[in-house]
Design a protein around this motif. Structure first.
Motif, PDB file in Angstrom:
ATOM      1  N   UNK A  78       0.714  -1.134   0.105  1.00 56.35           N
ATOM      2  CA  UNK A  78      -0.036   0.061  -0.049  1.00 56.35           C
ATOM      3  C   UNK A  78       0.790   1.137   0.154  1.00 56.35           C
ATOM      4  N   UNK A  79       1.780   1.261   0.890  1.00 56.35           N
ATOM      5  CA  UNK A  79       2.688   2.459   0.982  1.00 56.35           C
ATOM      6  C   UNK A  79       3.735   2.555  -0.292  1.00 56.35           C
ATOM      7  N   UNK A  80       3.942   1.471  -0.906  1.00 62.90           N
ATOM      8  CA  UNK A  80       4.759   1.445  -2.089  1.00 62.90           C
ATOM      9  C   UNK A  80       4.098   2.008  -3.272  1.00 62.90           C
ATOM     10  N   UNK A  81       2.669   1.662  -3.173  1.00 68.83           N
ATOM     11  CA  UNK A  81       1.664   2.172  -4.452  1.00 68.83           C
ATOM     12  C   UNK A  81       1.422   3.746  -4.273  1.00 68.83           C
ATOM     13  N   UNK A  82       1.330   4.258  -3.157  1.00 70.95           N
ATOM     14  CA  UNK A  82       1.299   5.603  -2.861  1.00 70.95           C
ATOM     15  C   UNK A  82       2.460   6.510  -3.529  1.00 70.95           C
ATOM     16  N   UNK A  83       3.803   5.814  -3.191  1.00 71.51           N
ATOM     17  CA  UNK A  83       5.000   6.426  -3.429  1.00 71.51           C
ATOM     18  C   UNK A  83       4.941   6.395  -4.810  1.00 71.51           C
ATOM     19  N   UNK A  84       4.809   5.229  -5.596  1.00 67.44           N
ATOM     20  CA  UNK A  84       4.875   4.955  -7.159  1.00 67.44           C
ATOM     21  C   UNK A  84       3.991   5.973  -7.741  1.00 67.44           C
ATOM     22  N   UNK A  85       2.699   6.016  -7.455  1.00 66.08           N
ATOM     23  CA  UNK A  85       1.725   6.733  -8.173  1.00 66.08           C
ATOM     24  C   UNK A  85       2.158   8.100  -7.807  1.00 66.08           C
ATOM     25  N   UNK A  86       2.430   8.747  -6.639  1.00 65.05           N
ATOM     26  CA  UNK A  86       2.821  10.050  -6.361  1.00 65.05           C
ATOM     27  C   UNK A  86       4.272  10.679  -7.479  1.00 65.05           C
ATOM     28  N   UNK A  87       4.969   9.614  -7.446  1.00 66.55           N
ATOM     29  CA  UNK A  87       6.286  10.002  -8.257  1.00 66.55           C
ATOM     30  C   UNK A  87       5.938   9.979  -9.703  1.00 66.55           C
ATOM     31  N   UNK A  88       4.984   9.132 -10.063  1.00 65.08           N
ATOM     32  CA  UNK A  88       4.752   9.152 -11.636  1.00 65.08           C
ATOM     33  C   UNK A  88       4.049  10.325 -12.093  1.00 65.08           C
ATOM     34  N   UNK A  89       3.045  10.776 -11.043  1.00 66.79           N
ATOM     35  CA  UNK A  89       2.237  11.841 -11.395  1.00 66.79           C
ATOM     36  C   UNK A  89       2.987  12.990 -11.378  1.00 66.79           C
TER      37      UNK A  89
END
Length: 350
Positions: A309-320
């Motif tokens: 879950x935390x990794x998903x937030x990090x990846x989505x935030x970075x990508x956006x």
């Protein structure tokens, strides 16, 4: 100028909308915290029963039919299996029925929340007393004496979350809320990563070696902290790149208004109302709090889901953040002439 004209000059429509937005956040904050925490009660707590077959079926049915549905009981094959399931965080407690004596054993794990373990003890004491039996409590994952009510892990994660969105807000506001170009977005992402590592290590050292509030691996907690800070920081940067200064308010809405009361900190998840229990594990404060407790008290078990879950937030935030900066740059390059000059000037100002 009339008084009305002065007001119009002093309070722009944009400022008025931002003030209204802040008022909305304030009211949502009150509604969320009070709604989640004003009347905690255990509901559908995963609970094991170890007993001879016939007794087990009857006891499971009795526990399942308790008023208000506080327990979600299931049969467990042995005391050893019950302990293992508690340490794996599959269940929150278990009752081991003595086939010979009249004193049963209640297994709890106060490391997962002392309020929940205390509620289980109260419920099972009443149940066994109605059958003229006694119960003794064994804490298989006790909270540290320095960790009052098991709250240290929650406050640690809250601190990491606060650092994440404040750092991201400062990075954006100090140079305009929207990244002027891809290079600046990359630089901010790198700064956010370095800050996350420093914040993760610092928090773990303070709560472990310095204060002695949490046991467990210092480096495990430090790694968790770095991930929490980075995830929160990058989603904040992404929201700011998408909506400007409003993104800070959106980050507060996600992390503080929705995330903190649903994190299972003050009251573990089984004691929260359905809405907060449902959203808590999907938000950074909830995922971080669960993982911190697992590292401290449960041998690092059951952390794969929350870390994803935390990794998903990090990846989505970075990508956006990076994609939005590229789109912004493309728009600047396509303006030409005076538009290009304005874009260059805007970049310099930012």
């Amino acid at each position: 100028m009339t008084f009305v004209d002065e007001v119009k000059n002093a309070v722009t429509p944009r400022a008025a909308l931002l003030v209204i937005g802040v008022l909305g956040l304030q009211l949502l904050f009150i509604a969320s915290y009070v709604g989640a925490l004003h009347k905690p009660k255990p509901t559908d707590v995963a609970f094991g029963v170890v007993a001879p077959q016939q007794v087990s079926r009857q006891l499971v049915a009795q526990l399942d039919g308790l008023p208000g549905g506080p327990l979600d009981p299931r049969t467990v094959s042995s005391a050893a299996e019950a302990r293992e399931q508690i340490m794996n965080r599959d269940i929150d407690g278990a009752l081991i029925v003595s086939p010979e004596g009249r004193t049963d054993t209640l297994l709890v794990a106060s490391g997962g929340g002392t309020v929940l373990s205390g509620s289980l003890e109260r419920i099972l004491t009443e149940v066994t007393a109605s059958q003229q039996r006694a119960v003794r409590t064994v804490d298989v994952a006790p909270a540290s004496p320095e960790d009052f009510d098991g709250l240290s892990s929650f406050y640690l994660v809250v601190g990491w979350c606060v650092g994440g969105y404040l750092c991201a807000s400062i990075l954006a506001i100090s140079a305009g809320t929207k990244p002027a170009n891809r290079q600046r977005a990359v630089i901010r992402t790198a700064v956010m990563a370095l800050y996350a590592v420093a914040g993760g290590i610092g928090g773990a050292v303070i709560i472990g070696p310095i204060l002695g509030a949490l046991p467990g691996s210092v480096w495990g907690l430090a790694g968790l902290g770095a991930l929490v800070v980075f995830a929160v920081g990058m989603i904040t940067l992404a929201l700011e790149a998408l909506t400007g200064i409003v993104g800070i308010g959106l980050a507060v809405l996600i992390i503080v208004v929705a995330g903190n009361p649903s994190a299972g900190g003050a009251f573990p998840l089984p004691m929260l109302p359905d809405f907060w229990r449902a959203i808590g594990p999907a938000l950074p404060p909830g995922a971080g709090t669960w993982t911190a407790r697992s590292i401290a008290y449960f041998r690092g078990n059951a952390v794969t889901g929350p870390l994803l879950v935390l990794s998903a937030w990090a990846v989505v935030g970075t990508a956006l953040t990076l994609l939005l900066s590229m789109r912004h740059r493309t728009g600047q390059e396509g303006d030409g002439g005076a538009g290009a000059t304005r874009a260059t000037g805007g970049s310099t100002a930012a």
